[in-house]
Design a protein around this motif. Structure first.
Motif, PDB file in Angstrom:
ATOM      1  N   TYR A  84      49.306  21.605   8.217  1.00  0.00           N
ATOM      2  CA  TYR A  84      49.989  21.554   9.511  1.00  0.00           C
ATOM      3  C   TYR A  84      49.356  20.504  10.419  1.00  0.00           C
ATOM      4  N   GLN A 100      49.194  27.850  16.679  1.00  0.00           N
ATOM      5  CA  GLN A 100      49.282  28.381  15.322  1.00  0.00           C
ATOM      6  C   GLN A 100      48.357  29.573  15.116  1.00  0.00           C
ATOM      7  N   ASN A 101      47.238  29.581  15.830  1.00  0.00           N
ATOM      8  CA  ASN A 101      46.271  30.667  15.769  1.00  0.00           C
ATOM      9  C   ASN A 101      45.407  30.578  17.028  1.00  0.00           C
ATOM     10  N   TYR A 122      46.692  25.415   7.017  1.00  0.00           N
ATOM     11  CA  TYR A 122      46.459  25.010   8.403  1.00  0.00           C
ATOM     12  C   TYR A 122      46.110  23.534   8.474  1.00  0.00           C
ATOM     13  N   HIS A 123      45.339  23.044   7.506  1.00  0.00           N
ATOM     14  CA  HIS A 123      45.025  21.618   7.439  1.00  0.00           C
ATOM     15  C   HIS A 123      46.298  20.799   7.198  1.00  0.00           C
ATOM     16  N   ASN A 137      44.586  24.063   1.908  1.00  0.00           N
ATOM     17  CA  ASN A 137      44.515  24.760   3.190  1.00  0.00           C
ATOM     18  C   ASN A 137      45.790  24.492   3.986  1.00  0.00           C
ATOM     19  N   HIS A 140      43.765  27.300  17.917  1.00  0.00           N
ATOM     20  CA  HIS A 140      44.629  26.162  18.188  1.00  0.00           C
ATOM     21  C   HIS A 140      44.830  25.980  19.696  1.00  0.00           C
TER      22      HIS A 140
END
Length: 386
Positions: free
Chosen positions: A105, A200-201, A102-103, A100, A204
């Motif tokens: 990051y 980031q999204n 995002y994980h 993942n 976040h």
């Protein structure tokens, strides 16, 4: 009619001796309704939005009981109270899903400071401007909910000096989040953060309280209070939720409770003044919880968290009674009288118990409470498995 309510419950798994062990990948593969966090040592379940408190109680307890049965079956594991890695290991990150991005990051940016547990309380509000008004009020009063819920005085087996070590170390992101003046303001600000890479999204946005919905920032339907430490006592959690709902009903009946209207600070700097006071209040509460001396958002006067909560409790009691949920609000008085979980743990520590003994006792108390609640309120259905 009451407001819709639901919970996101993050909780650690581990041994009966309090050592936290990551098995979220196994849980998510075997049980319906559980999701992974970036670190495998905690797992999350989400309750469906409901109006009635008794139904919410069932939905809080049922997944925990089924999860507990599964954990015992795969290795005699259990659920571990607290909102930080109370007995360790805060040095290492245990990825739940290495693929993942995002994980990745999150791990590289924040490390184990995000390996905490908490309760997110969601309250349904579909009108976007009412939701922004609710956001403003609860944002400036969020420290009071942290004061009621603090449960993380230990980290790596040591007393940290904080009642909510979680809120002390958890990264608030972005650094500056305004008191959104309107839905349009929230949309414009969010789009700018995404364009700049500050977020980031849309998920976040890690602050004490935020507007939420299925298509943020455009379509919103709920207020999400994110500041609370993990409250393992479902009765106490429903009491905190009842206080929040009653306060929101008070705001619905009296829109002038909006801090941007009622605060006496200069209109030229009011928003920033309120944010500065709130940030300072959050920091003080993370250290002293119910005993913290705060500044009130209306006029800057000094007031202890415990007294401020009592004032709001008295204001909203009749609202809760008229709407039929004062029974679930009343345990707030017990928390004010006996202290939150962090205060109770620290009292035991002062009496000579070490952190491990305290966590072990808390694990046992949690099990016993679930047994009693099951007998009193719940007729459980078999767990849904994949």
């Amino acid at each position: 009619m009451l407001l819709l309510k639901g919970f996101e419950v993050e909780i650690y798994t581990g041994t009966t001796q309090g050592d936290i062990v990551g098995v979220s990948d196994k849980i998510v593969a075997a049980l319906y309704g559980f999701t992974q966090e970036p670190d495998s040592r905690n797992v999350e379940y989400i309750t469906a939005p409901l109006y009635k408190y008794k139904q919410l109680l069932f939905e809080l307890v049922r997944p925990r009981l089924e999860l507990r049965k599964y954990l015992k079956r795969i290795g005699n594991y259990t659920l571990v109270p607290g909102s930080t890695l109370s007995l360790g290991n805060s040095e290492s990150f245990y990825r739940s899903d290495p693929s993942n991005s995002y994980h990745t990051y999150i791990e590289q940016t924040y490390g184990t400071n995000i390996v905490t547990t908490s309760i997110h309380i969601n309250i349904g509000i579909s009108d976007p401007e009412l939701l922004m008004r609710a956001y403003r009020l609860i944002r400036v009063e969020a420290p009071l909910y942290l004061a009621l819920s603090a449960s993380s005085p230990f980290l790596d087996g040591c007393v940290t000096g904080y009642h909510s070590t979680r809120w002390k170390i958890f990264p608030k992101t972005p650094n500056h989040v305004p008191l959104f003046e309107s839905h349009a303001h929230y949309i414009k600000w969010t789009e700018a953060q995404l364009a700049d890479g500050t977020m980031q999204n849309v998920r976040h946005l890690w602050i004490s309280v935020r507007p939420n919905g299925n298509c943020r920032p455009y379509n919103l339907n709920r207020l999400e209070l994110r500041i609370c430490d993990l409250i393992v006592d479902p009765i106490a959690l429903l009491a905190v939720t009842a206080l929040l709902e009653a306060r929101l009903w008070q705001l619905i009946d009296d829109p002038s409770l909006d801090p941007l209207e009622r605060s006496i600070f200069s209109t030229a700097t009011r928003s920033e003044d309120l944010l500065a006071i709130t940030s300072a209040n959050e920091a003080t509460v993370s250290c002293q919880s119910l005993d913290a001396e705060l500044r009130h958002w209306q006029d800057g006067r000094k007031i202890f968290a415990r007294n401020w909560i009592e004032e709001i409790y008295q204001e909203v009691w009749l609202i809760a009674k008229k709407k039929g949920f004062s029974f679930f609000l009343s345990p707030i008085q017990k928390i004010l009288r006996e202290g939150n979980e962090a205060q109770r743990w620290l009292k035991m520590h002062k009496q000579g118990l070490d952190s491990r003994s305290i966590v072990i006792q808390a694990i046992q108390n949690m099990v016993q409470q679930e047994i009693e609640l099951e007998e009193r309120y719940c007729q459980l259905k078999p767990a849904l498995t994949r």
